[in-house]
Design a protein around this motif. Structure first.
Motif, short mmCIF file in Angstrom:
data_model
loop_
_atom_site.label_atom_id
_atom_site.label_comp_id
_atom_site.label_asym_id
_atom_site.label_seq_id
_atom_site.Cartn_x
_atom_site.Cartn_y
_atom_site.Cartn_z
N SER A 141 -9.38 -8.89 7.76
CA SER A 141 -8.22 -9.58 8.69
C SER A 141 -7.40 -8.53 9.17
CB SER A 141 -7.66 -10.43 7.67
OG SER A 141 -6.78 -9.74 6.45
N TYR A 142 -6.97 -8.87 10.51
CA TYR A 142 -6.01 -8.19 11.25
C TYR A 142 -4.52 -7.96 10.45
CZ TYR A 142 -3.03 -7.29 15.01
OH TYR A 142 -2.08 -6.69 16.25
N GLN A 143 -4.07 -8.80 9.60
CA GLN A 143 -2.81 -8.74 9.12
C GLN A 143 -2.91 -7.94 7.78
OE1 GLN A 143 -4.46 -11.50 9.80
NE2 GLN A 143 -3.08 -12.51 11.17
N LEU A 144 -4.09 -7.74 7.10
CA LEU A 144 -4.31 -6.66 6.27
C LEU A 144 -4.01 -5.36 6.65
CD1 LEU A 144 -4.93 -6.02 3.13
CD2 LEU A 144 -7.10 -5.91 3.93
N TYR A 145 -4.44 -4.97 7.86
CA TYR A 145 -4.49 -3.50 8.04
C TYR A 145 -2.85 -3.28 8.58
CZ TYR A 145 -9.18 -3.49 6.63
OH TYR A 145 -10.37 -3.39 5.85
N ILE A 146 -2.20 -4.24 9.06
CA ILE A 146 -0.88 -4.01 9.52
C ILE A 146 0.23 -3.80 8.13
CG2 ILE A 146 1.15 -5.22 10.59
CD1 ILE A 146 -0.38 -6.54 12.28
N ILE A 147 -0.19 -4.47 7.20
CA ILE A 147 0.75 -4.42 6.06
C ILE A 147 0.35 -3.30 5.10
CG2 ILE A 147 1.16 -5.20 3.69
CD1 ILE A 147 0.84 -8.31 5.18
N LEU A 148 -1.00 -2.72 4.97
CA LEU A 148 -1.27 -1.67 4.34
C LEU A 148 -0.59 -0.46 4.54
CD1 LEU A 148 -3.58 -1.50 2.16
CD2 LEU A 148 -5.29 -0.90 3.67
N PRO A 149 -0.58 0.06 5.78
CA PRO A 149 0.13 1.36 5.75
C PRO A 149 1.53 1.44 5.32
CG PRO A 149 -0.91 0.68 8.01
CD PRO A 149 -1.04 -0.39 7.16
N PHE A 150 2.16 0.22 5.70
CA PHE A 150 3.67 0.17 4.85
C PHE A 150 3.69 0.47 3.38
CE2 PHE A 150 4.12 -1.87 9.22
CZ PHE A 150 5.00 -1.23 9.71
N VAL A 151 2.64 -0.37 2.76
CA VAL A 151 2.64 -0.21 1.51
C VAL A 151 2.40 1.27 0.86
CG1 VAL A 151 1.27 -1.05 -0.56
CG2 VAL A 151 1.93 -2.60 1.11
N GLU A 152 1.45 1.98 1.80
CA GLU A 152 1.02 3.01 1.37
C GLU A 152 2.24 4.17 1.51
OE1 GLU A 152 -3.74 2.46 2.58
OE2 GLU A 152 -2.36 3.60 4.08
N LEU A 153 3.00 3.74 2.72
CA LEU A 153 4.08 4.80 2.85
C LEU A 153 5.02 4.72 1.83
CD1 LEU A 153 4.97 6.82 5.13
CD2 LEU A 153 6.22 5.13 6.15
N MET A 154 5.28 3.49 1.26
CA MET A 154 6.04 3.11 0.24
C MET A 154 5.95 3.76 -1.00
SD MET A 154 8.76 1.48 1.38
CE MET A 154 9.53 1.10 -0.22
N LEU A 155 4.57 3.86 -1.28
CA LEU A 155 3.77 4.56 -2.58
C LEU A 155 4.00 6.24 -2.10
CD1 LEU A 155 2.10 4.34 -5.08
CD2 LEU A 155 -0.01 4.49 -3.63
N ASN A 156 3.85 6.55 -1.17
CA ASN A 156 4.09 8.08 -0.90
C ASN A 156 5.51 8.16 -1.07
OD1 ASN A 156 1.62 9.02 -0.47
ND2 ASN A 156 1.78 8.96 1.90
N CYS A 157 6.51 7.70 -0.72
CA CYS A 157 7.62 7.85 -0.92
C CYS A 157 8.22 7.88 -2.54
CB CYS A 157 8.61 6.78 -0.14
SG CYS A 157 8.57 6.94 1.75
N ILE A 158 7.72 6.86 -2.93
CA ILE A 158 7.89 6.98 -4.79
C ILE A 158 7.30 8.19 -5.45
CG2 ILE A 158 7.55 5.79 -6.62
CD1 ILE A 158 7.38 3.03 -4.99
N LEU A 159 6.00 8.44 -5.07
CA LEU A 159 5.52 9.52 -5.70
C LEU A 159 6.09 10.91 -5.22
CD1 LEU A 159 1.81 8.57 -5.19
CD2 LEU A 159 3.03 8.73 -7.38
N MET A 160 6.58 11.15 -3.90
CA MET A 160 6.98 12.37 -3.49
C MET A 160 8.54 12.54 -3.91
SD MET A 160 4.59 13.84 -1.94
CE MET A 160 2.77 13.66 -1.17
N SER A 161 9.10 11.44 -4.13
CA SER A 161 10.49 11.53 -4.83
C SER A 161 10.62 12.30 -5.99
CB SER A 161 10.86 10.12 -4.79
OG SER A 161 10.28 9.30 -5.79
N LEU A 162 9.75 12.69 -6.53
CA LEU A 162 9.81 13.34 -7.76
C LEU A 162 10.45 15.06 -7.41
CD1 LEU A 162 9.26 14.07 -11.11
CD2 LEU A 162 7.04 14.69 -10.23
#
Length: 309
Positions: A126-147
């Motif tokens: 679906s088109y909507q999935l690949y719009i949301i996915l980058p934001f989820v991954e960016l948030m995950l990166n922010c959490i992991l790199m915050s260490l």
């Protein structure tokens, strides 16, 4: 001598980053314009979304790299001190963005996996999935790199005039490497193996059209892996400096100038290879180039005809 070499490398890196940023922003604007002014099929819209994700992340990341290097140039020439909370934030944001770039290629590969292995699960395409996915991954990166922020490993480098995790801090640097592209490479490898085994198990009952589509998707996966392979190969010098810092507990004076120089080349490679290996994007770029060609006016055309007579 080392200072002169470092200065030349930083200045060259700044120029490459500036050109790459302008190029990626131009492509990004063209792609967004094409998306909103043309009626596209869902597959084409998803591919365009992938391109927007890649070029927006590259533009943001390469801007930070350019800022790092111009600070080194200005600091070397005038001795400015750029230490601030904003400096620390940029040192934290840079690895977050590079991780997002690698996740963008994972998203491309995941889309092909769903088309080949799970074609009946429409929500995975679906088109909507690949719009949301980058934001989820960016948030995950922010959490992991915050260490690295919590342990205060993003520090001001007085010789380089910007903030980053020093290579002598091996464990934090390894954490950045692992979450910056280690996880993504693992997921890409799994996707490639999964598609390979699936295609080999296919029976002759499958129609020729379906087989051709799956082979085409598999070819695109190989191209994605080729791009990621180029990025990894350009990161080898950084790994060499990391091993050197782990053994000697000292940082070579040219560590960051060489590191950012190869990073700038890799980002430029991404911009070019994404166009070459994405037929839809290549078609958009070629259409713009052909549209902007100089066409002779009617007056010059008439004059040319009269001259021939």
């Amino acid at each position: 001598m080392m200072n002169q070499i470092a200065f030349v490398l930083c200045l060259t890196t700044f120029i490459i980053c500036s050109l790459t940023c302008l190029f990626s922003c131009a492509i990004l604007l063209c792609v967004i314009h094409h998306l909103y002014h043309n009626r596209l099929q869902q597959k084409e819209r998803i591919i365009i979304i992938h391109c927007i994700n890649i070029y927006s992340l590259v533009s943001a990341y390469i801007t930070i790299v350019a800022l790092f290097n111009i600070r080194t140039v200005l600091g070397t020439l005038y001795g400015h001190d750029f230490n601030s909370s904003w400096c620390t934030f940029l040192g934290y944001l840079a690895p977050v963005l590079i991780g997002g770039i690698y996740w963008a290629f994972v998203n491309q590969a995941f889309f092909r996996l769903c088309r080949v292995v799970y074609p009946t699960m429409r929500w995975l395409q679906s088109y909507q999935l690949y719009i949301i996915l980058p934001f989820v991954e960016l948030m995950l990166n922010c959490i992991l790199m915050s260490l690295v922020l919590f342990v205060h490993d993003v520090v001001y480098l007085p010789k380089d005039y910007y903030c980053f995790v020093p290579f002598t801090n091996v464990y934090s640097m390894l954490w950045l490497v692992f979450n910056g592209y280690g996880n993504q490479i693992g997921v890409l490898s799994f996707i490639y193996i999964r598609i390979t085994t699936f295609l080999r198990r296919q029976t002759n009952i499958q129609t020729r059209i379906v087989r051709q589509r799956q082979e085409r998707d598999f070819l695109i996966i190989r191209r994605i892996l080729l791009v990621v392979g180029v990025l990894i190969s350009l990161g080898i010098p950084a790994m060499g400096f990391l091993m050197m810092a782990f053994i000697t507990h000292e940082e070579h004076p040219l560590t960051f100038p060489i590191f950012w120089f190869f990073i700038s080349i890799s980002m430029m490679s991404i911009c070019l290879l994404t166009i070459i290996f994405t037929p839809q994007l290549k078609k958009i770029v070629m259409k713009i180039i052909q549209h902007n060609r100089v066409i002779p006016t009617n007056g010059s055309l008439i004059a040319s005809i009269q001259t021939r007579k």
